[in-house]
Design a protein around this motif. Sequence first.
Motif, mmCIF file in Angstrom:
data_model
loop_
_atom_site.group_PDB
_atom_site.id
_atom_site.type_symbol
_atom_site.label_atom_id
_atom_site.label_comp_id
_atom_site.label_asym_id
_atom_site.label_seq_id
_atom_site.Cartn_x
_atom_site.Cartn_y
_atom_site.Cartn_z
ATOM 1 N N GLY A 144 91.307 -27.556 -0.611
ATOM 2 C CA GLY A 144 91.251 -26.169 -0.171
ATOM 3 C C GLY A 144 92.539 -25.388 -0.384
ATOM 4 O O GLY A 144 92.592 -24.193 -0.106
ATOM 5 N N MET A 178 87.718 -30.926 5.982
ATOM 6 C CA MET A 178 86.706 -30.195 6.745
ATOM 7 C C MET A 178 87.271 -28.957 7.429
ATOM 8 O O MET A 178 86.572 -28.250 8.128
ATOM 9 C CB MET A 178 86.092 -31.107 7.817
ATOM 10 N N GLU A 197 84.437 -31.922 -4.932
ATOM 11 C CA GLU A 197 85.131 -32.882 -4.078
ATOM 12 C C GLU A 197 86.601 -33.006 -4.448
ATOM 13 O O GLU A 197 87.454 -33.227 -3.604
ATOM 14 C CB GLU A 197 84.440 -34.252 -4.153
ATOM 15 N N VAL A 229 79.172 -30.605 -0.021
ATOM 16 C CA VAL A 229 80.579 -31.004 -0.047
ATOM 17 C C VAL A 229 81.364 -30.345 1.084
ATOM 18 O O VAL A 229 82.179 -30.986 1.744
ATOM 19 C CB VAL A 229 81.217 -30.650 -1.412
ATOM 20 N N ARG A 230 81.097 -29.073 1.352
ATOM 21 C CA ARG A 230 81.970 -28.330 2.262
ATOM 22 C C ARG A 230 81.539 -28.305 3.723
ATOM 23 O O ARG A 230 82.353 -28.035 4.595
ATOM 24 C CB ARG A 230 82.102 -26.879 1.764
ATOM 25 N N ASN A 273 88.057 -26.390 6.137
ATOM 26 C CA ASN A 273 87.463 -25.201 5.545
ATOM 27 C C ASN A 273 86.351 -24.650 6.434
ATOM 28 O O ASN A 273 86.087 -23.472 6.458
ATOM 29 C CB ASN A 273 86.846 -25.531 4.202
#
Lengths: 276, 273
Positions: free
Chosen positions: A167, B1, A163, A85-86, B3
């Motif tokens: 963040g 993204m 998901e 996912v990341r 992150n």
Amino acid sequence: MKKTAKRVIPGFGLSLGITLTMLSIIVIIPLISLVIYTLKLSPKEIIDTITNARVMSSFKVSILTAFIASIVNLIMGVVLAWVLVRYDFPLKVILNGIIELPFALPTAVAGIALTSLTTDNGLIGKFFAKFGIEIAYTKAGITIALIFVGIPFVVRAVQPVLEKLDGSYEEAAQTMGASRFTAFRRIILPEIFPAAITGFGLAFGRCIGEYGSVVFIAGNMPYKTEITPLIIMSKLQEYNYSQATAIALVLLIFSFIILFVISLVQHRNAKILKGG
Amino acid sequence: MDNDKKGNPIVKWLLIALSFIFVVLFLVLPLVTVITQSLRSGFETYKKAVTDSYTVKATVLTIEATVSAVAFNTIFGIFAAWLITKFKFKGKKFLTALIDVPVTISPVIAGLIFLLTFGRQSVIYPYLQSMGLKIVFAVPGVVLATIFVTFPFISRELIPVLETQGTDEEEAAALMGAKGFTIFRRITFPHIKWAFLYGIVLCTARAMGEFGAVSVLSGHLRGKTNTLPLHVEILFNEFQYVPAFAVSSILVMMAVIVLAIRSILEYRGKKAE
């Protein structure tokens, strides 16, 4: 009259009829016949069967290996879900696709492939044999087969939750001075915990009942590497249906308990998914 | 993204490496082993094992059982999903739980349950016999076991999609006088198209590979009630390793095709959203 008038969409009667008929043939009638057959057994026979030393040690082997395998899958499942996912990296699509291999590959094929890899002549077995470690025909072999079987469960349970988490919470935590690890432990872990436990429970339940991938690698030595589904199978081959049923009941009760716990955890999980 | 940028790149690549090592060891290596082992004695031996008459018969039975399971579970899946998501009625939760029973129990126990239902000690056995129907240790048993273990596969894919879609569109169409089948074809089906195909793919994969339940009910009659996975077991237990892996390679190829279709469907489904 009032009740039917409220149903605007057509097809209630038809779909109810077809659903119930098919469900009866495949699920309800067989379950009822299991109950009828169980009621004919004497309680003493059931207890004698399941407290037999060989059967008891098969419960131990099954639960122990399934538990260890599911713990490995719990940890690796969270890691895999996180990575998928990341992060962005080459071959990501293939990694994501192959996770589901244990669902698509017949268990018997997985079983013989893992066996041939882990015997003393196999690619992996040869390496460990140098250190005097045997994998095939031991509990380690059973655990490896069960890890294979259980891989997709935790990954696929945790992925959608990760998901949904954007963040922003982590960012806020980090802005306020939390380290990345603290942010993970305090913010992300509690969010994915119910999903991870659900996946763990599903994998555990599947591993307890697994047969195909384990029979080849287990060696099936009584008291050592004999799993419960295998005992049921050998009772069936001896036409000893009453003892097979008694042992099966224990497994069934066990998996219903796991399902019950999962449904409790999932209740919480559903709230998180809906809340985004 | 974003992150990505903030995270520690060492942690990132360590985790990616760990994932790859795990997947290669546990998933890729077994696949490669099947292929290399099956070709160990050359292509001629491979061809002989794959075209052996017992292998061909096992393949035919596997396909028959798989097609039956997909057909049966498709009909069930569509009606059950329609019933559960478009109507309110008592006992819905219980019904949903019953549909999921087959995937929660051990395949060996599934086989046992069907033995008790249709075998010699069953109440209905005399009736079956008088009708000349042989289910246990015969092809119908193999087919039933296959249907059982894949029973919820299609309904389970359809229900969540239909649930999020709601009932407004169907209600509107019904009020404007559309018939049931027209509503399904014109309004509901476009929503569930990808989930439906996905369910069929999953059902096919599991049906062709089922081992435990089929093993209990088949009686292992070579050339008669043997499916491909059972044939693999027999060959392996007879120490005919190369033929066992050759037959397995057919199943591996089917599994890889299934995974590829699955990935494509998932991608298409996401794009359609």
